[in-house]
Every structure is written in C-alpha cells, then in structure tokens.
Enzyme design. Structure first.
Site, short mmCIF file in Angstrom:
data_model
loop_
_atom_site.label_atom_id
_atom_site.label_comp_id
_atom_site.label_asym_id
_atom_site.label_seq_id
_atom_site.Cartn_x
_atom_site.Cartn_y
_atom_site.Cartn_z
N ASP A 1 5.58 5.26 2.54
CA ASP A 1 5.15 6.57 2.61
C ASP A 1 6.34 7.74 2.53
OD1 ASP A 1 2.24 7.75 4.13
OD2 ASP A 1 4.15 9.04 4.03
N HIS B 1 -2.11 11.27 -4.46
CA HIS B 1 -3.11 11.58 -5.35
C HIS B 1 -2.89 12.47 -6.31
CE1 HIS B 1 -4.84 8.73 -2.52
NE2 HIS B 1 -5.12 9.65 -1.79
N GLN C 1 6.68 7.99 -3.83
CA GLN C 1 6.19 6.89 -4.84
C GLN C 1 6.58 7.04 -6.11
OE1 GLN C 1 1.78 8.24 -4.17
NE2 GLN C 1 1.80 7.32 -6.01
N SER D 1 -4.63 1.88 7.95
CA SER D 1 -5.17 0.96 6.88
C SER D 1 -4.20 -0.45 6.91
CB SER D 1 -5.18 1.35 5.45
OG SER D 1 -3.78 2.12 5.12
N GLU E 1 0.98 -1.27 0.05
CA GLU E 1 0.09 -0.11 -0.08
C GLU E 1 1.04 1.39 -0.09
OE1 GLU E 1 -2.99 0.41 3.14
OE2 GLU E 1 -4.01 1.96 1.92
N ILE E 2 0.81 2.18 -0.99
CA ILE E 2 1.35 3.51 -0.92
C ILE E 2 0.52 4.24 -0.20
CG2 ILE E 2 2.12 5.26 -2.63
CD1 ILE E 2 2.28 3.21 -4.85
N GLY E 3 1.00 4.97 0.74
CA GLY E 3 0.40 5.76 1.80
C GLY E 3 -0.01 5.10 3.03
C1 LIG Z 1 -4.38 9.58 2.34
S1 LIG Z 1 -3.05 9.12 3.16
C2 LIG Z 1 -2.97 7.39 3.40
C3 LIG Z 1 -4.06 6.90 4.12
C4 LIG Z 1 -4.09 5.32 4.32
N1 LIG Z 1 -3.66 4.70 3.36
C5 LIG Z 1 -5.39 5.13 5.26
O1 LIG Z 1 -6.15 4.41 4.44
O2 LIG Z 1 -5.72 5.36 6.45
C6 LIG Z 1 -1.87 9.66 2.10
C7 LIG Z 1 -0.45 9.37 2.38
O3 LIG Z 1 0.22 9.50 1.34
C8 LIG Z 1 1.62 10.00 1.85
N2 LIG Z 1 2.10 10.51 0.79
C9 LIG Z 1 2.21 12.02 0.19
N3 LIG Z 1 2.75 12.10 -0.90
C10 LIG Z 1 3.45 11.10 -1.04
C11 LIG Z 1 4.53 10.51 -2.07
N4 LIG Z 1 4.97 11.31 -3.08
N5 LIG Z 1 4.91 9.37 -1.88
C12 LIG Z 1 4.64 8.55 -0.88
N6 LIG Z 1 3.45 8.85 0.17
C13 LIG Z 1 3.25 9.92 0.09
C14 LIG Z 1 1.23 11.11 2.87
O4 LIG Z 1 2.39 11.19 3.77
C15 LIG Z 1 -0.04 10.32 3.61
O5 LIG Z 1 0.40 9.63 4.73
#
Ligand SMILES: C[S@@+](CC[C@H](N)C(=O)[O-])C[C@H]1O[C@@H](n2cnc3c(N)ncnc32)[C@H](O)[C@@H]1O
Length: 269
Positions: A109, A156, A131, A91, A83-85
């Site tokens: 992350d 995103h 990512q 999660s 999972e990315i994020g």
């Molecule tokens: C929506 S949250 C993830 C939520 C988690 N999957 C959940 O369901 O509870 C998005 C995450 O993506 C990370 N993020 C933002 N930009 C990123 C990047 N370029 N590469 C990797 N992670 C990133 C943020 O630090 C944040 O923790």
C-alpha cells in the site's frame, strides 16, 4: 472552470461514445434499453461467509464468486498471495482465515499507516510503496515471490493497474497462478480514468496476444504434429506463451498464467 471539470467532461464524452458504440455493436436485441432492478440477495460462498464475519474489509458482493473460483482449489496447500491495497487490513485478515494456515500473505500500500498491519508471526507482511513503481515491486518479488495469486485492489487508476499488471504478471506470478483485478467499474469513472485506455481495453490486447501465433500463419496443417508443413518455432510476444485464460465478472477480472504442462497448439514456452 473548476480544476476537476475538464477531466470529468473528457471522461463523460468518452463514455457517451463508448455507449453509442456498444449499442451499435450489440445490435437491436442485445442492445435494446431495459430497466435493470437492484436486488439485495444474500451473499453465497465461503469467502462471502468469512467476509460477513470480518471487519474493515472493503469488497463488492459480486467478487465472492470469483474469489471462491480462484482460491478454493488452492486451500489445501500453502500458497503465496499478494494483495495491492491494504486499507484497514481487513482483507489480509480475511485471506488469513480462508487460506491454508501456512500460506504467506503480502499486502502493499502507498499509505505508510498500513505498516501497522505487518504481522510476520502470522505470515502476514506489509510493504509500503506505490503499485506503479516497478523498482518497489521488484523488491517485493525478491523478498516474497513468486506468488500463486495476485489481487489488485489498489489505486484503481487505469495507468497504475496496467503498469502493475505488465510488470507483475510476467515477473511475479507463478506458473498456473491467477492475477485478479477488482473494482474495474472505476475504469469508467473520471476520478480514476487518467488515460483513455482502460484495463478492459488493455485486456483486449491480451486476448490478441493469446492468438498472436495466428497473425503470420494461415492453415491448420501448420499446427498439425507430423505434418511436413508444420511450423516448429514462431516469433510471438512473450505474453502469448504465458496467458492461459482471461475471465471477466462484473468489475473483477481474472487472468490466469498458463500451465506449462497443458498442450496449446504445437508450441511450448
Ligand atoms: C480499496 S482500498 C483496499 C481495500 C482492501 N484491499 C480491502 O479489501 O479491505 C485501496 C487501497 O489502495 C491504496 N492505494 C492507493 N493508491 C495506491 C498506489 N498508487 N499504490 C499502492 N496502494 C495504493 C490506498 O491507500 C488504499 O489503502
């Protein structure tokens, strides 16, 4: 003009054009304006039940249908999921509760604080990096891959989603694996639309890629086993050989890697 005003105006203009085109393409019946009422129906499904008893998870309610469809058939065996994020780690905990107890769960992350959720004793691993950085992702694949399921719930940002997908789908996803991309609504928001091409636009090219063996051929007999005109080899993009199915729900897409054993036209990867 505020630093944010220009991107906002640019994306707003793009969305207005999109909306106009959409109504034109949909025609008078499908495209007629209606008022759509918000509803607060109870969540259904097994991943939804786990979500409701979990903390610090950030998911939209319509995703559970997609999670159940993808993950339920994989629950009776250990799988590898990326999972990315990670955010607050909720999660990762959700997948830990739902998946087979020997499954390996990897979160990536960009936030170094997420390293606190690394928990190798419970087969949960967290690696810190962006990512969109393929060198970082290569390290993750070498350490833990290939993955049966990849879920992009990271930045995103349009370009990031596409960069991660174009690298991970061919290089990190197992045969028959599923690649989910969620929060697709952000594709249309100026806060995340760093380039005109959205992930949704990109998937239309994936659909084309699934059909690229018809670009330079005309006629069914070229595909009939035993026919003298049968083509036995053809140049196609690699994607043609590995994209098996593309599914869209509201704000979440699932792109399935093709099962090599299933027949597809006459060609085998
Ligand atoms: C929506 S949250 C993830 C939520 C988690 N999957 C959940 O369901 O509870 C998005 C995450 O993506 C990370 N993020 C933002 N930009 C990123 C990047 N370029 N590469 C990797 N992670 C990133 C943020 O630090 C944040 O923790």
């Amino acid at each position: 003009m505020d630093r944010n005003t220009l991107p906002f105006l640019r994306v707003a203009a793009r969305n207005r054009l999109r909306e106009r085109k959409l109504r034109r393409v949909l025609g008078p019946d499908l495209g007629r304006p209606v008022s759509w009422q918000a509803t607060d129906n109870p969540l259904v499904g097994e991943t939804a039940a786990i979500f409701e008893s979990s903390h610090d998870v950030h998911k939209w309610s319509q995703y559970f249908e997609a999670y159940d469809a993808v993950l339920a058939p994989l629950r009776d065996r250990p799988i590898r999921m990326l999972e990315i994020g990670v955010f607050r780690g909720g999660s990762l905990e959700m997948w830990r509760k739902y998946l087979h107890s020997d499954s390996l769960i990897v979160g990536v992350d960009i936030d170094p604080g997420c390293a606190t959720f690394d928990d190798p004793d419970r087969n949960i691993y967290v690696r810190i990096g962006p990512q969109q950085d393929t060198a970082f992702l290569r390290g993750v694949i070498d350490e833990f891959g290939p993955f049966d399921v990849i879920l992009d719930d990271g930045s995103h940002v349009n370009s990031h989603i596409i960069d991660s997908f174009t690298f991970l789908f061919p290089n990190a996803l197992a045969d028959s694996g599923a690649y989910m991309v969620e929060d697709i609504h952000a594709n249309y928001w100026w806060t995340h639309a760093d380039q005109p091409a959205t992930f949704v636009d990109f998937t239309t090219s994936l659909i084309d890629a699934m059909h690229a063996h018809y670009f330079s051929t005309v006629g069914e007999q070229l595909f009939h086993a035993g026919d003298t005109k049968r083509e036995t080899a053809i140049q196609v993009p690699f994607a043609t050989t590995i994209v098996g199915k593309i599914e869209f729900y509201d704000s979440i897409a699932v792109i399935h890697r093709r099962n090599r054993d299933l027949p597809r036209s006459i060609f085998r990867a």
